[in-house]
Design a protein around this motif. Structure first.
Motif, PDB file in Angstrom:
ATOM      1  N   VAL A 256      47.936  10.343  64.414  1.00  0.00           N
ATOM      2  CA  VAL A 256      47.451   9.028  63.788  1.00  0.00           C
ATOM      3  C   VAL A 256      48.188   8.778  62.474  1.00  0.00           C
ATOM      4  CG1 VAL A 256      45.356   9.393  63.105  1.00  0.00           C
ATOM      5  CG2 VAL A 256      45.646   7.025  63.658  1.00  0.00           C
ATOM      6  N   ASP A 257      48.724   7.506  62.218  1.00  0.00           N
ATOM      7  CA  ASP A 257      49.232   7.377  60.973  1.00  0.00           C
ATOM      8  C   ASP A 257      48.188   6.722  59.935  1.00  0.00           C
ATOM      9  OD1 ASP A 257      49.359   4.428  61.550  1.00  0.00           O
ATOM     10  OD2 ASP A 257      51.660   4.403  62.210  1.00  0.00           O
ATOM     11  N   GLU A 258      48.873   6.492  58.847  1.00  0.00           N
ATOM     12  CA  GLU A 258      47.706   5.576  57.600  1.00  0.00           C
ATOM     13  C   GLU A 258      47.311   4.071  58.213  1.00  0.00           C
ATOM     14  OE1 GLU A 258      50.104   5.471  54.188  1.00  0.00           O
ATOM     15  OE2 GLU A 258      49.476   7.880  53.747  1.00  0.00           O
ATOM     16  N   ASP A 259      48.121   3.573  59.288  1.00  0.00           N
ATOM     17  CA  ASP A 259      47.584   2.286  59.628  1.00  0.00           C
ATOM     18  C   ASP A 259      46.782   2.223  60.938  1.00  0.00           C
ATOM     19  OD1 ASP A 259      49.364   1.117  57.587  1.00  0.00           O
ATOM     20  OD2 ASP A 259      51.086   1.270  58.772  1.00  0.00           O
TER      21      ASP A 259
ATOM     22  N   TRP B 117      54.033  13.164  55.418  1.00  0.00           N
ATOM     23  CA  TRP B 117      55.236  13.002  56.244  1.00  0.00           C
ATOM     24  C   TRP B 117      56.140  12.365  55.466  1.00  0.00           C
ATOM     25  CZ3 TRP B 117      55.759   8.785  60.864  1.00  0.00           C
ATOM     26  CH2 TRP B 117      57.241   8.780  61.203  1.00  0.00           C
ATOM     27  N   ARG B 118      57.294  13.079  54.851  1.00  0.00           N
ATOM     28  CA  ARG B 118      58.157  12.749  53.680  1.00  0.00           C
ATOM     29  C   ARG B 118      59.258  11.830  54.509  1.00  0.00           C
ATOM     30  NH1 ARG B 118      57.179  14.471  48.950  1.00  0.00           N
ATOM     31  NH2 ARG B 118      55.640  16.355  48.588  1.00  0.00           N
ATOM     32  N   ARG B 119      59.009  10.368  54.383  1.00  0.00           N
ATOM     33  CA  ARG B 119      60.020   9.650  55.043  1.00  0.00           C
ATOM     34  C   ARG B 119      61.006   9.081  54.071  1.00  0.00           C
ATOM     35  NH1 ARG B 119      56.677   5.491  57.974  1.00  0.00           N
ATOM     36  NH2 ARG B 119      56.163   4.960  55.897  1.00  0.00           N
ATOM     37  N   PRO B 120      62.101   8.629  54.327  1.00  0.00           N
ATOM     38  CA  PRO B 120      62.965   7.946  53.360  1.00  0.00           C
ATOM     39  C   PRO B 120      62.429   6.839  52.917  1.00  0.00           C
ATOM     40  CG  PRO B 120      64.194   8.767  55.307  1.00  0.00           C
ATOM     41  CD  PRO B 120      62.818   8.867  55.597  1.00  0.00           C
ATOM     42  N   VAL B 121      61.684   6.080  53.878  1.00  0.00           N
ATOM     43  CA  VAL B 121      60.945   4.603  53.474  1.00  0.00           C
ATOM     44  C   VAL B 121      59.642   4.828  52.557  1.00  0.00           C
ATOM     45  CG1 VAL B 121      62.075   3.398  55.272  1.00  0.00           C
ATOM     46  CG2 VAL B 121      59.721   4.411  55.855  1.00  0.00           C
ATOM     47  N   GLY B 122      59.141   6.286  52.353  1.00  0.00           N
ATOM     48  CA  GLY B 122      58.309   6.239  51.712  1.00  0.00           C
ATOM     49  C   GLY B 122      57.183   7.308  52.232  1.00  0.00           C
ATOM     50  N   ASP B 123      56.382   8.198  51.667  1.00  0.00           N
ATOM     51  CA  ASP B 123      55.747   9.176  52.214  1.00  0.00           C
ATOM     52  C   ASP B 123      54.262   8.462  52.941  1.00  0.00           C
ATOM     53  OD1 ASP B 123      57.475  10.650  51.126  1.00  0.00           O
ATOM     54  OD2 ASP B 123      56.190  11.417  49.362  1.00  0.00           O
ATOM     55  N   GLN B 124      54.096   9.274  53.937  1.00  0.00           N
ATOM     56  CA  GLN B 124      52.856   8.852  54.534  1.00  0.00           C
ATOM     57  C   GLN B 124      51.949  10.037  55.086  1.00  0.00           C
ATOM     58  OE1 GLN B 124      51.841   6.593  58.801  1.00  0.00           O
ATOM     59  NE2 GLN B 124      53.307   5.290  57.246  1.00  0.00           N
ATOM     60  N   MET B 125      50.632  10.172  54.823  1.00  0.00           N
ATOM     61  CA  MET B 125      49.840  11.009  55.534  1.00  0.00           C
ATOM     62  C   MET B 125      49.372  10.644  56.917  1.00  0.00           C
ATOM     63  SD  MET B 125      49.237  13.200  53.096  1.00  0.00           S
ATOM     64  CE  MET B 125      47.825  14.160  53.637  1.00  0.00           C
ATOM     65  N   ILE B 126      49.611  11.598  57.779  1.00  0.00           N
ATOM     66  CA  ILE B 126      49.212  11.572  59.072  1.00  0.00           C
ATOM     67  C   ILE B 126      48.186  12.639  59.727  1.00  0.00           C
ATOM     68  CG2 ILE B 126      51.411  10.517  59.828  1.00  0.00           C
ATOM     69  CD1 ILE B 126      52.488  13.299  60.691  1.00  0.00           C
ATOM     70  N   GLU B 127      47.289  12.281  60.375  1.00  0.00           N
ATOM     71  CA  GLU B 127      46.520  13.182  61.081  1.00  0.00           C
ATOM     72  C   GLU B 127      46.660  13.575  62.190  1.00  0.00           C
ATOM     73  OE1 GLU B 127      41.690  13.582  61.857  1.00  0.00           O
ATOM     74  OE2 GLU B 127      42.371  11.963  60.759  1.00  0.00           O
ATOM     75  N   ILE B 128      46.643  14.743  62.679  1.00  0.00           N
ATOM     76  CA  ILE B 128      46.998  15.540  64.191  1.00  0.00           C
ATOM     77  C   ILE B 128      45.789  15.364  64.660  1.00  0.00           C
ATOM     78  CG2 ILE B 128      47.429  17.358  65.271  1.00  0.00           C
ATOM     79  CD1 ILE B 128      49.322  18.078  62.944  1.00  0.00           C
ATOM     80  N   ILE B 129      46.072  14.656  65.873  1.00  0.00           N
ATOM     81  CA  ILE B 129      44.603  14.583  66.928  1.00  0.00           C
ATOM     82  C   ILE B 129      44.732  15.635  67.961  1.00  0.00           C
ATOM     83  CG2 ILE B 129      43.543  12.956  68.406  1.00  0.00           C
ATOM     84  CD1 ILE B 129      44.934  10.827  67.215  1.00  0.00           C
TER      85      ILE B 129
END
Length: 165
Positions: A102-105, A147-159
């Motif tokens: 799941v992503d930050e959103d 998750w280091r993305r070109p459009v900005g880093d994002q924290m994700i949680e493994i389910i």
């Protein structure tokens, strides 16, 4: 005959050399399915080359040159392929694992980590060496990873981690 027509005929018979396909610097780790796909692609290209060569001078020389280039690339990929053992852990992401996260959103995603040539993001097949693949590799259920993305880093949680079988 005009000299211009002679030059056009010669130009039509020659093919421009296609740009070589770049071979990645990362290790060529593949799943067993990925290796089979590479071998199938190689067989199809060899068959196409045979058909084009059988046409002799009538063959599309550009298509033949492109096919030869692709054969060089896929031969190199098959030769460098390192088949990884099938993913067996539901506690740690491995190449071949299917991962739900799941992503930050709050949006849920499912992907499978595969080799570079098998990757197809539209179908959820993610290169293990991509930014998402590297973020997931080795993590477990409940882990939050960056998750280091070109459009900005994002924290994700493994389910969840799934394996074939």
């Amino acid at each position: 005959m005009s000299r211009a027509f002679v030059n056009e005929d010669q130009a039509a018979a020659q093919a421009s050399q296609p740009v070589e396909r770049r071979v990645s610097d990362q290790p060529n780790y593949v799943t067993a399915t990925g290796l089979a796909q590479l071998q199938q692609r190689l067989a199809a290209l060899n068959a196409l080359r045979g058909e084009l060569q059988a046409q002799g001078e009538r063959a599309d020389q550009q298509r033949l040159a492109d096919t030869e280039r692709d054969l060089r690339y896929f031969n190199a990929r098959v030769q460098s392929a390192q088949v990884v053992p099938a993913a067996t852990s539901t506690e740690k992401v491995q190449i071949g694992s299917r991962v739900r996260f799941v992503d930050e959103d709050g949006r849920e995603h499912q992907v499978q980590l595969v080799g570079e040539d098998q990757a197809d993001a539209l179908h959820g097949l993610i290169n293990w060496g991509s930014p998402l693949g590297r973020a997931l590799l080795g993590a477990g259920p409940g882990d939050e990873v960056l998750w280091r993305r070109p459009v900005g880093d994002q924290m994700i949680e493994i389910i969840e981690i799934e394996v074939d079988g």
